[in-house]
Write a protein that holds these residues in place. Structure first.
Motif, short mmCIF file in Angstrom:
data_model
loop_
_atom_site.label_atom_id
_atom_site.label_comp_id
_atom_site.label_asym_id
_atom_site.label_seq_id
_atom_site.Cartn_x
_atom_site.Cartn_y
_atom_site.Cartn_z
N LEU A 10 0.75 -0.73 -0.11
CA LEU A 10 0.12 -0.20 -0.40
C LEU A 10 0.87 1.27 0.16
O LEU A 10 1.67 1.31 0.62
N GLN A 109 -6.69 -0.54 -3.33
CA GLN A 109 -4.64 -0.17 -3.16
C GLN A 109 -4.54 -2.25 -2.77
O GLN A 109 -4.08 -3.08 -3.75
N HIS A 113 -4.18 -5.15 -9.23
CA HIS A 113 -3.91 -3.12 -9.71
C HIS A 113 -5.54 -3.73 -11.14
O HIS A 113 -5.30 -2.30 -11.14
N HIS A 497 3.55 -1.06 -6.49
CA HIS A 497 2.45 0.05 -6.78
C HIS A 497 2.27 0.35 -8.30
O HIS A 497 1.71 0.45 -9.03
N ARG A 500 0.03 -0.51 -11.03
CA ARG A 500 -1.52 0.25 -10.28
C ARG A 500 -0.83 1.46 -11.66
O ARG A 500 -2.44 1.47 -11.89
#
Ligand code: ACM
Length: 520
Positions: A10, A109, A113, A497, A500
């Protein structure tokens, strides 16, 4: 860490997170149970999840995904949330709507994704790992400035930028609406500000001082309705739009529209086509103060933000030193000299904002003390953050060496043209430290947080904006939310991340194509 239950990556990192056994699956049968006041968060969850999942997530009194707004959860403050995911259900709780909005972003999150896709992604199991999260931000001001004066972006793009900020739990969208090169804020009493000041004939190519220009007019401005809708769109996402209409410098576009506001009323100026610090500043007559008050009244009408940014930076005093009207003002106000007009001017403008029940924000400058009621945005030196805090100002840390994203991300020659002189790499942003050099709890309490700045002299496209913003805003968000300087942990999370950001088509790793004319 249990390798079979990898930590969810996260960004920003939650303050307290533990991973539990099992997963919760969202499917066509999942229903939301929503307590009074939590409906906007439920609607946000639906809106954000619908494009990729197609899930209806309708409301039912026995729903297993529960959203609770409960003012008694005082430990969660204005923006904190608690999130419990078990194989049997989800419980998202907050004391205030902004907390629920941030919790919704954590839910996003925690999902695969692909949930961030704007197109249907059939076949993806929409599962959340079981977790227990209690998450309260360390700092209340987690901002990002976008300069839409140097290069205009339509409001549709501003909504996308707000969405990207909200994903990272950034909560202040600082909209730099006016500058020498363009005026984008509509003001009913002064339509020429946007009609004339909203367009420049051409733009300098290269950094300040260059002798080359393109041949392309550049312009644009917002309508009141667009800005009001943007404010509402951001509010649902826990983001406040902070408007900046800067005075008494950075006003050449206003002077092009209204020469009578300047220090040589008979002189005709164009909307500035250069970069750098412009010599032309507002005059100091009563009619100029009336103008500023009228403009700010309209700004405050459109933007409910508790803070209103009034600029104050880079105001050369050369014009005041020779203007008979300015010298008469110096004598009348018994000021020590024309340079003191800057503080005098800021005092009056800040006072107007305070009388309207808002809090003025201004850039910290050398040699000019800001009125005590101003929140100071310290940009020149880190040390200014602490000197302003010790003087009793609220402060937002905006040190250019760590938060100006118009500087290049790396020294590589492959970086696109950028503001010269400094490199702001990812590590520098994540190293940003909001603890005072010597323990000083009172000063520390005055520092509201930090924000990233994206000035757009060299930045004309959304792709370029996003390449400069990400992942540096991820690093900033991590530091101002969680406060911990754990670089390795951050980069490990960031690697995941990035999937994402890829799904959102944020070009975080790919420099934008070079515009043919914009060689620096
Ligand atoms: C600034 O960079 N002039 C605030």
């Amino acid at each position: 860490m249990d390798l079979h239950r990898p930590h969810p990556a996260l960004v920003p990192r939650p303050r307290r997170l533990s991973v539990r056994p099992g997963r919760f699956r969202l499917d066509d049968t999942t229903r939301l149970r929503v307590t009074p006041g939590a409906e906007p968060a439920a609607a946000l969850l639906r809106t954000l999840l619908a494009p990729a999942t197609g899930l209806p997530l309708t409301t039912a009194s026995d729903g297993t995904f529960v959203l609770v707004l409960d003012a008694a959860l005082t430990g969660l403050g204005e923006e904190g949330y608690g999130l419990t995911v078990s194989p049997h259900g989800v419980l998202l709780r907050a004391a205030r709507p902004a907390g629920l909005a941030h919790g919704v972003q954590t839910v996003r999150q925690l999902l695969p994704h692909q949930v961030l896709s704007d197109a249907p992604r059939p076949g993806v199991p929409w599962e959340l790992p079981a977790v227990e999260i209690t998450d309260v931000p360390r700092h209340s001001w987690r901002g990002a400035l976008l300069d839409v004066a140097r290069h205009f972006q339509p409001v549709s793009y501003l909504r996308r930028y707000v969405d990207l900020l909200a994903l990272h739990k950034l909560n202040v969208f600082h909209l730099h609406l006016t500058d020498d090169q363009g005026w984008r804020m509509p003001v009913t009493a002064y339509p020429r500000l946007t009609e004339v000041g909203g367009r420049r004939a051409r733009s300098m190519v290269g950094p300040a001082g260059s002798d080359r220009f393109d041949d392309e007019p550049h312009g644009g401005f917002y309508t009141r309705a667009e800005l009001a809708a943007l404010v509402a769109y951001a509010a649902v996402r826990g983001v406040t739009v902070l408007p900046e209409v800067g005075v008494p410098g950075h006003v050449r576009a206003a002077l092009a529209a209204h020469p009578e506001l300047g220090n040589s009323p008979e002189r005709r100026l164009d909307v500035w086509t250069h970069w750098g610090v412009c010599e032309n500043v507002l005059g100091v007559g009563d009619h100029v103060l009336d103008f500023v008050r009228t403009v700010l009244d309209e700004v405050m009408d459109v933007f409910p933000s508790p803070h209103i940014h009034i600029g104050g930076d880079e105001c050369p005093t050369a014009e005041w030193e020779t203007s008979p009207a300015a010298l008469a003002r110096v004598a009348r106000e018994r000021l020590p000299g024309p340079r003191a007009l800057h503080g005098w001017f800021m005092d009056r403008v800040a006072g107007h904002v305070v009388r309207a029940g808002r809090r003025p924000v201004a850039w910290a400058e050398h040699g000019s003390r800001l009125p005590p009621e101003c929140t100071v945005m310290s940009w020149r030196e880190s040390a200014h953050t602490w000197s302003a805090a010790r003087r009793g100002h609220d402060v937002v840390h905006a040190d250019h060496r760590a938060t100006y994203f118009d500087y290049a991300r790396s020294p590589s020659p492959l970086e696109p043209p950028a503001q010269p002189g400094v490199v702001v790499d990812l590590r520098t942003v994540h190293d940003l430290d909001l603890t005072p050099p010597k323990p000083d709890p009172r000063a520390e309490a005055r520092v509201l947080g930090a924000q990233g700045q994206l000035w757009t002299e060299f930045v004309t496209t959304p792709g370029h904006i996003e390449y400069l913003s990400f992942p540096r805003l991820c690093a900033l968000a991590d530091r101002v939310w969680d406060g911990t300087a754990d670089w390795r942990d951050f980069t490990t999370r960031l690697t995941r991340h990035e999937a994402r950001l890829d799904t959102l088509r944020v070009p975080h790793a790919t420099p934008p194509p070079r515009p043919t004319h914009a060689t620096v």
